[in-house]
Design a protein around this motif. Structure first.
Motif: not given
Length: 51
Positions: A6-7, A10, A13-14
């Motif tokens: 998940e990290i 994230a 995506f960032t």
């Protein structure tokens, strides 16, 4: 393990969303910079000639 994935997603995506924003903003910044340079060149040339 799920938290790591998940990290990672994230961060990915960032980075992707950040680069698209940077590309869009850099195009407008380049246009503004070109206009400023074109307006600023005559004054710069006259400044050099005065020396």
């Amino acid at each position: 393990m799920r938290a790591i994935i998940e990290i990672f997603l994230a961060i990915l995506f960032t980075v992707i969303s950040g680069t698209t924003v940077l590309n869009l903003s850099s195009q407008t910044i380049k246009k503004e910079a070109l206009l400023k340079v074109q307006k600023g060149l005559p004054s710069l040339e006259s400044f050099i000639k005065n020396d």
